[in-house]
Design a protein around this motif. Structure first.
Motif, PDB file in Angstrom:
ATOM      1  N   SER A 193       0.852  -1.186   0.000  1.00  0.00           N
ATOM      2  CA  SER A 193       0.000   0.000   0.000  1.00  0.00           C
ATOM      3  C   SER A 193       0.889   1.238   0.000  1.00  0.00           C
ATOM      4  N   LEU A 194       0.283   2.366  -0.340  1.00  0.00           N
ATOM      5  CA  LEU A 194       1.054   3.608  -0.357  1.00  0.00           C
ATOM      6  C   LEU A 194       1.569   3.918   1.049  1.00  0.00           C
ATOM      7  N   ARG A 195       0.728   3.665   2.056  1.00  0.00           N
ATOM      8  CA  ARG A 195       1.191   3.920   3.431  1.00  0.00           C
ATOM      9  C   ARG A 195       2.357   3.003   3.770  1.00  0.00           C
ATOM     10  N   ILE A 197       4.518   1.724   1.750  1.00  0.00           N
ATOM     11  CA  ILE A 197       5.706   2.182   1.016  1.00  0.00           C
ATOM     12  C   ILE A 197       6.340   3.370   1.737  1.00  0.00           C
ATOM     13  N   ARG A 198       5.487   4.274   2.223  1.00  0.00           N
ATOM     14  CA  ARG A 198       6.035   5.436   2.947  1.00  0.00           C
ATOM     15  C   ARG A 198       6.707   5.006   4.243  1.00  0.00           C
ATOM     16  N   GLN A 201      10.249   3.495   4.144  1.00  0.00           N
ATOM     17  CA  GLN A 201      11.401   4.392   4.019  1.00  0.00           C
ATOM     18  C   GLN A 201      12.058   4.647   5.377  1.00  0.00           C
TER      19      GLN A 201
END
Lengths: 264, 388
Positions: A193-195, A197-198, A201
């Motif tokens: 999910s985009l979350r 992926i963030r 990091q």
């Protein structure tokens, strides 16, 4: 509970490629997460989501390039990652199963996981042996080619289905700590999910050399060496039968007789 | 931090590609044929946070920018169905419009639902008598107590049947030549298809797309004054502010669609053998595809420049219009060449390329004509006299 997932970045060759010495020319290779390891990651992350206080750690042996693959595992829910690499590994001709098992065993000793998941095999070199060899080195129970897992964490038992040949499955119980090699199809791997992926990091990705793991270059010594690399000749021998069913059956019978499959 | 961003964007591309690949040609054809909203696709995009990419974190989004949205839209459209374009009405007009101009209450009401996939928008702007000249719109909103009473007719309104909210543009003050962009307001109209004062008639449009197009007749629609987005009479300022993001997202979808046409043509040209070798071995087939790919990659550069300028709060009008212009032209051309590559198969529905061409051709006309994009560049960037 802690689950260690071994992941590997694998090379995929283009349809048309050239061989350079003992390897496929780098120009024709692309790298991606090993398909089987994707299922292993999913299995571990699902257990972590369903359970209390489960930590999932992934480990890979690979160069800096492999970090994108590792980040994707972190984005899918792995808590932290270890990448093992140094100059000695960089200069090694090949890493055989024994070497990988010894390196991963050092990580297992450091991390002390309850479960280790590895993919059944890698879709580049395809040894299909690292997981079981690792279990042997660290003296853990093991189950190979697991396509269904029901974990009883409190009881310390994994109820597993193992895929045998010919569509036969073995249902067995394996006591933890254990190494399970995970078969494709055991679950449906998610997309990050985009979350995720963030968050990935900011998750720790620790790089360790052989020395950090209490090993040295002697672990790279191997009885196995690669002696040749070639593309097998593909024998393109297709016969197309044409006509009605009876004619085609006759043509097939002739062919089987010619090839010596049947007599008479 | 450039390298971190590169890695982040690489992971975004890979994940979005994965989602797009789960929705095949059959899925899109079915939804186009049945005129059904692609609910499963939409929900998959919501569940993994993609719809909320540019919505602030405090409202349930991911707080990222147009650069990331552009990557998502490009990859979705390249992945099939030209699906990335679904971002324009809701995450762009709804999401960015409300984020930048909404009241606190409006933000709390709309933004979390946009991110979660529970809110869809449509845009009620275009009118038959005004066309591209938005200043001439005739739909009027008269103030009565704490309400407005809206009447007029809108044309070419997409997706009203799927929308939870219409962004409706109406004139609230007389046109004033000395201040031409003043006097128009934007209203948030919930459940537009359910409202008694709104009647819909479908317009028969020959595009292979799942949304219907409508003529919308509005007669005495009552809208509470709290449902104005932005300032009263300031609707056009707000609209202009959001238009660059619409240009960027639309261009990202055209880019993705054009690249998909090239991808499909390349696959076909490598497989199809005539005269004893793959047709892609002939330069007459190969060169047009190589040229289209080069053009699309060049237009991609200015597209991402526009997105980054927007994210940095800089003026991106020139770049956004250039990206809109170039991706629509190069994308249509790529689809045309993909059809030629496919020969007769190019006109079958199975091979998709004719569908792509039809939808790509539309992008030269909507949401704004390429002529208007050139007018913008000529007048505002080159300093040429106004030409219309």
């Amino acid at each position: 509970m802690k689950i260690l997932v071994t992941v590997k970045e694998v090379a995929e060759a283009e349809d048309d490629f050239e061989i350079d010495g003992l390897d496929i020319d780098e120009r024709y290779l692309e790298y991606d997460l090993n398909e089987w390891d994707d299922y292993a990651v999913e299995e571990a992350v699902t257990i972590a989501e369903d359970g209390d206080d489960v930590e999932v750690v992934s480990v890979t042996i690979g160069p800096e390039r492999a970090e994108e693959t590792v980040r994707m595992a972190l984005a899918k829910g792995v808590d932290r990652a270890i990448r093992v690499w140094d100059d000695d590994l960089e200069s090694a001709d090949m890493l055989d199963v024994g070497t990988k098992a010894d390196i991963l065993a050092a990580v297992v000793e450091e991390e002390d996981p309850d479960l280790v998941f590895s993919g059944v095999q890698a879709n580049d070199d395809g040894f299909g042996a690292t997981g079981v060899a690792l279990a042997e080195v660290v003296d853990m129970e093991w189950g190979a080619v697991v396509n269904d897992l029901d974990l009883d964490a409190e009881g310390g038992v994994a109820h597993v289905h193992r895929e045998l040949e010919g569509g036969v499955e073995e249902l067995t119980d394996i006591e933890l700590p254990a190494v399970l090699t995970i078969q494709t199809g055991i679950n449906e791997p998610r997309y990050a999910s985009l979350r995720g992926i963030r968050q990935a990091q900011r998750k720790p990705l620790d790089v360790q050399g052989l020395g950090d793991l209490g090993l040295d270059a002697s672990v790279l010594e191997s009885a196995v060496s690669r002696t040749a690399m070639f593309e097998p000749e593909s024998e393109s021998d297709v016969t197309v039968f044409e006509g009605g069913a009876e004619e085609e059956a006759g043509q097939l019978a002739d062919l089987l007789r010619d090839k010596g499959v049947v007599e008479g | 931090m450039a390298s971190d961003n590169e890695e982040l964007h690489g992971l975004i591309r890979e994940s979005v590609r994965g989602i797009a690949s789960d929705f095949d040609r059959e899925y899109w054809r079915e939804h186009v044929d049945e005129k059904q909203f692609p609910e499963e696709y939409w929900q998959a995009l919501a569940d993994d946070g993609w719809l909320g990419v540019a919505i602030p974190e405090e409202y349930g989004g991911e707080g990222m920018g147009m650069e990331e949205m552009t990557i998502i839209v490009e990859e979705l459209s390249r992945g099939g169905g030209q699906g990335g374009i679904v971002f324009v009405l809701t995450p762009v007009f709804g999401g960015i419009g409300v984020t930048r101009h909404g009241t606190e209450e409006q933000k709390q009401h709309y933004l979390p639902k946009i991110a979660s996939g529970d809110m869809r928008f449509c845009m009620g702007l275009t009118e038959a008598h005004a066309g591209t000249n938005t200043l001439n719109i005739e739909t009027r909103a008269e103030k009565e107590g704490d309400e407005y009473v809206v009447s007029g007719q809108k044309m070419w309104i997409s997706g009203v049947e799927n929308a939870d909210t219409m962004l409706l543009i109406a004139r609230t003050s007389e046109f004033d030549r000395s201040n031409p962009t003043h006097g128009v307001s934007m209203f948030l109209v919930d459940d537009p298809a359910e409202r008694d004062a709104i009647s819909l008639s479908t317009v028969d449009v020959a595009l292979p797309w799942f949304e219907k197009q409508y003529q919308v007749d509005i007669d005495g629609l009552r809208v509470h004054e709290e449902d104005i987005l932005g300032e009263e009479d300031g609707g056009l300022y707000m609209l202009w502010d959001t238009l660059n993001t619409e240009r960027i997202a639309g261009a990202a979808s055209s880019l993705g669609g054009g690249l998909r046409a090239v991808d499909l043509a390349v696959d076909y040209a490598c497989e199809r053998e005539v005269f004893g070798k793959p047709i892609g071995a002939h330069q007459a087939i190969q060169h047009p595809l190589a040229e289209s790919y080069a053009k699309l990659l060049a237009s991609r550069e200015i597209l991402y420049k526009a997105a980054r300028l927007w994210d940095d709060g800089e003026d991106c009008g020139m770049e956004a219009n250039a990206a809109k212009l170039l991706t629509s032209e190069f994308g249509t051309e790529a689809a045309d060449r993909a059809i030629q590559t496919h020969g007769g198969n190019g006109f079958t529905r199975e091979y998709e390329v004719y569908d792509i061409w039809q939808n790509m051709r539309l992008t030269q006309v909507a949401p704004v004509t390429n002529q208007m994009a050139k007018n913008y560049i000529g007048e505002h960037h080159l300093g040429l006299p106004r030409s219309y």
